[in-house]
Design a protein around this motif. Structure first.
Motif, PDB file in Angstrom:
ATOM      1  N   PRO A   1     -42.980  25.338   3.099  1.00 37.21           N
ATOM      2  CA  PRO A   1     -42.197  25.382   4.342  1.00 37.21           C
ATOM      3  C   PRO A   1     -43.049  24.946   5.535  1.00 37.21           C
ATOM      4  O   PRO A   1     -44.202  25.361   5.668  1.00 37.21           O
ATOM      5  CB  PRO A   1     -41.805  26.858   4.463  1.00 37.21           C
TER       6      PRO A   1
ATOM      7  N   HIS B   1     -38.666  21.237   0.054  1.00 40.31           N
ATOM      8  CA  HIS B   1     -39.517  21.297   1.256  1.00 40.31           C
ATOM      9  C   HIS B   1     -40.114  19.932   1.581  1.00 40.31           C
ATOM     10  O   HIS B   1     -40.338  19.612   2.751  1.00 40.31           O
ATOM     11  CB  HIS B   1     -40.649  22.310   1.050  1.00 40.31           C
TER      12      HIS B   1
ATOM     13  N   ASN C   1     -39.928  18.400   5.220  1.00 41.09           N
ATOM     14  CA  ASN C   1     -41.131  18.040   5.985  1.00 41.09           C
ATOM     15  C   ASN C   1     -41.149  16.553   6.322  1.00 41.09           C
ATOM     16  O   ASN C   1     -41.627  16.153   7.381  1.00 41.09           O
ATOM     17  CB  ASN C   1     -42.390  18.421   5.200  1.00 41.09           C
TER      18      ASN C   1
END
Ligand code: NDP
Length: 332
Positions: free
Chosen positions: A210, A229, A233
């Motif tokens: 995360p 994630h 990102n």
């Protein structure tokens, strides 16, 4: 009779995938019969072969979501015996008998003519993974053309770099003159990735957990084969007005992201589906693959196996242990 991998599921024997001799009469009711020359192994084939995820929707099933070969017999107006064709998706290998076999019968509407510059082996070295990489790159190209972004004006991120989609995406973006950053869990393959066209290699761990909703702006574009994630990102670090093409879920199906990069940086997330993509998109993708993909680089990322050896690679591809692309010589 012809050879094919056959998946069966019964209460007594459970889920099994066995190399079998199949009678031509068992082929499904399509209007074009193809002598398969080469097939390949994609992530989804790994799921079908192992039964790890319920991608196979009826039994018995011949796995193999793609193949290239020559038409033997056709009742479809576009095709005649001797035509060289390629097939990707349309539920083949999931709900319709597929390409890990010496013969296939499909609907003529699903076939694409093999570009003159590609052999059937090269077409399967590209395979659905490479054709999907091309669809991702073409989505980014349309976006960049609209936004006036020139190749070389910023970095492009490719995730799942050592995989099939990733390897071909790197080669394509490199050939287009982009500065490519390859994200991988296999840093020991950095030389391979650079030989394909990557300018820089980064550890996928940097994207795997995360992260903040908005991060330092870096990418003008992203090809993401990983999801979860990593995709969140990637979006959070895409530059103002940039774009992300998402096609895969190697890390996970979730998307734990925020709207911040969309509403504050105007980024665009393109979803890429190769299975039901319309004919025009497929033909455009195969034409650009023919024109753009360096054949030596393609060969560098390709490993060849026999039909009998193909299924053993199913678990390996799911564990991320296969590098680049695997072609299957169904007649060996
Ligand atoms: P591969 O297995 O060849 O490549 C996947 C790569 O993802 C691996 O090589 C590995 O690269 C990376 N990876 C694996 N596990 C993880 C993880 N837990 N976290 C982060 N990265 C991971 O598969 P393909 O390239 O054939 O396909 C990639 C994805 O795209 C799959 O999810 C597939 O289902 C999807 N796909 C979707 C299509 C569509 O139509 N949307 C069509 C074709 C594929 P490295 O070792 O370099 O980190």
């Amino acid at each position: 009779m012809f050879k094919a991998w056959l998946i069966t599921k019964t209460d007594a024997a459970g889920y099994r995938c066995q190399l079998s001799e199949v009678d031509d009469a068992q082929l499904p009711e399509g209007n074009v019969t193809v002598q398969v020359e080469w097939s390949t192994l994609n992530y989804k084939d790994g799921l079908a072969i192992t039964g790890q995820s319920p991608v196979v929707r009826q039994f018995p099933m011949v796995p193999g979501i793609d193949f290239a070969g020559t038409v033997i017999d056709s009742a479809h107006p576009r095709w005649q015996a001797g035509d060289r064709v390629v097939l990707n998706g349309w539920g083949v290998g999931e709900a319709w008998w597929g390409g890990l076999a010496q013969k296939a019968r499909v609907k003529g509407d699903w076939l694409v003519a093999l570009p003159a510059g590609l052999t059937s082996r090269q077409a399967m070295a590209i395979g659905t993974a490479g054709y999907t990489a091309m669809l991702c790159v073409q989505a980014l190209q349309r976006h960049w053309a609209d936004a006036g972004v020139a190749p070389g004006s910023g970095e492009v991120l490719v995730t799942g770099a050592n995989g099939g989609v990733g390897s071909v995406a790197i080669a394509l973006l490199g050939a287009l003159g982009h500065r490519v950053v390859a994200s991988t869990g296999r840093l020991e393959e950095a030389e391979y990735l650079k030989a394909l066209g990557a300018d820089e290699v980064m550890d996928r761990q940097l994207l795997a957990s995360p992260g903040k909703p908005l991060q330092k702006e870096r990418w003008i574009g992203v090809v993401d084969a990983v999801g979860s994630h990593t995709l969140a990102n990637a979006c959070a670090s895409t530059r103002y007005g940039g774009a992300v093409a998402a096609c895969g879920l190697a890390q996970g199906m979730d998307l734990p992201a925020s709207v911040a990069p969309f509403i504050l940086r105007g980024i665009t997330l393109y979803g890429i589906d190769s299975v039901m993509a319309p004919r025009a998109r497929r033909e455009a993708a195969w034409a650009q693959l023919d024109a753009l993909l360096d054949r030596d680089r393609l060969e560098q990322m390709t490993r060849e196996v026999t039909l009998a050896d193909a299924a053993a690679l199913g678990p390996q591809i799911l564990q991320g242990q296969v590098r680049g692309r695997v072609v299957v010589n169904v007649n060996a």
